[in-house]
Design an enzyme around this catalytic site. Structure first.
Site, short mmCIF file in Angstrom:
data_model
loop_
_atom_site.label_atom_id
_atom_site.label_comp_id
_atom_site.label_asym_id
_atom_site.label_seq_id
_atom_site.Cartn_x
_atom_site.Cartn_y
_atom_site.Cartn_z
N ASP A 40 0.83 -1.22 0.00
CA ASP A 40 0.00 0.00 0.00
C ASP A 40 0.86 1.27 0.00
O ASP A 40 0.63 2.20 0.79
CB ASP A 40 -0.91 0.04 1.23
CG ASP A 40 -1.57 -1.29 1.54
OD1 ASP A 40 -1.83 -2.06 0.59
OD2 ASP A 40 -1.83 -1.57 2.72
N GLU A 214 -10.75 -1.15 -3.34
CA GLU A 214 -10.04 -0.49 -2.25
C GLU A 214 -8.91 0.39 -2.78
O GLU A 214 -8.71 0.51 -3.99
CB GLU A 214 -9.49 -1.54 -1.29
CG GLU A 214 -8.50 -2.51 -1.92
CD GLU A 214 -8.06 -3.60 -0.96
OE1 GLU A 214 -8.73 -3.82 0.07
OE2 GLU A 214 -7.03 -4.26 -1.24
#
Length: 327
Positions: A40, A214
């Site tokens: 991420d 996401e």
């Protein structure tokens, strides 16, 4: 006697050469680059320096202790463990959270640096005088209490309004938006609205009952809003990046027909996604993301960069530009 003398000299020469080669080999081995293990990831550019942050849980020896930061001046050579506290920009105990420190974003607002992030499956924010940290928060609590949510991203529109895009865990990982309060202390709950969920075949290749969208990043180009996001479970080899467009920060969002724009097909490795857009010192648009460790294993995940750009109203990625980051 003369032969023995020459033989001894030859033997000494061989030892000297072998030792020199061994030292040189050790030197090369010692200076060998190694991949940056972050999931991420996000890159924040400030005053000529690129700051790289990301999820370390499950990726590094500092599991669950906060957020590491790496720096670079050219996006090629990266220096690690440079955060203010043992390499960490944010350390557990200085702000909200006990575990699950995921998906940070760093931005500058009113001459102060802010980190918005996930911990304990809630969203929190901390501030610092320096991108290296220490990022701290006196209020060790989530920004709001509306169930479990992850993957925050702050977008500031041209009119100064600030929006928090994030993922709520409700019958899947669904992307929502809400307007932020001016002091960044929380959201205006009456503005909370769902943006997208995983409805398309490429977004749920394993046909699971809990579809995943996401890692949102939102930007504006020529009066059109773009949301770049990832879909599928991150452990799925088909984890990939697509985008949607809208005429308002709230939507409605129209998913691009050419998604996914970054996938294993493009870069040659599984699990490509969940990153962030940034611009280099020359104004070139790029996307930092993570991949699986290899095509045989998911973790620890690796950070990489790929060039992206607008072509008309579309976003295109240049697969040939993809590189894994090294330290």
């Amino acid at each position: 006697m003369i032969m023995k003398k020459y033989f001894s000299l030859f033997a000494l020469l061989c030892v000297f050469v072998c030792c020199s080669q061994e030292k040189e080999t050790s030197k090369k081995a010692g200076s060998k680059e190694s991949p940056i293990l972050l999931a991420d990831p996000t890159i924040f550019f400030d005053n000529g320096i690129y700051y790289l942050y990301g999820t370390t849980t499950g990726e590094t020896p500092l599991n669950g202790e906060g957020f590491l930061v790496y720096t670079s001046t050219d996006l090629k050579k990266w220096k690690g463990l440079v955060g203010a506290q043992n390499g960490l920009a944010l350390k557990k105990g200085d702000a909200f959270g006990t575990k699950g420190f995921w998906a940070p974003q760093v931005f500058k607002y009113n001459n102060k640096f802010y980190m918005i992030y996930t911990a304990d499956e809630n969203i929190a924010i901390a501030s610092s005088e320096n991108p290296l940290g220490p990022f701290k928060s006196d209020l060790k609590a989530p920004m709001f209490d509306l169930g479990n949510q992850i993957d925050p991203f702050v977008f500031v529109d041209q009119d100064g309004k600030k929006y928090l895009y994030h993922v709520r865990l409700i019958n899947g990982n669904r992307i929502f938006v809400a307007e932020l309060k001016d002091d960044l202390s929380g959201i205006k709950e009456e503005t909370l609205k769902e943006c997208i969920s995983g409805m398309l075949p490429w977004e749920n290749t394993q046909n699971v009952s809990w579809p995943v969208t996401e890692g949102p990043t939102v930007l504006k180009h020529n009066d059109l809003y773009y949301m770049i996001y990832s879909a599928n479970d991150f452990r799925n080899p088909d984890y990939a990046v697509g985008y949607a467009t809208a005429k308002s920060p709230y939507g409605p969002w129209e998913k691009a027909a050419d998604s996914p724009i970054i996938s294993k097909k493009d870069v040659g490795i599984n699990g490509v996604g969940h990153g962030d857009v940034f611009y280099d010192k020359n104004g070139k648009m790029k996307y930092v993301l993570h991949t699986h460790f290899s095509n045989n294993g998911v973790s620890p995940r690796k950070a990489g960069i790929i060039d992206i750009d607008f072509e008309g109203t579309k976003i295109k990625a240049n697969a040939k530009s993809f590189v894994l980051l090294q330290e």
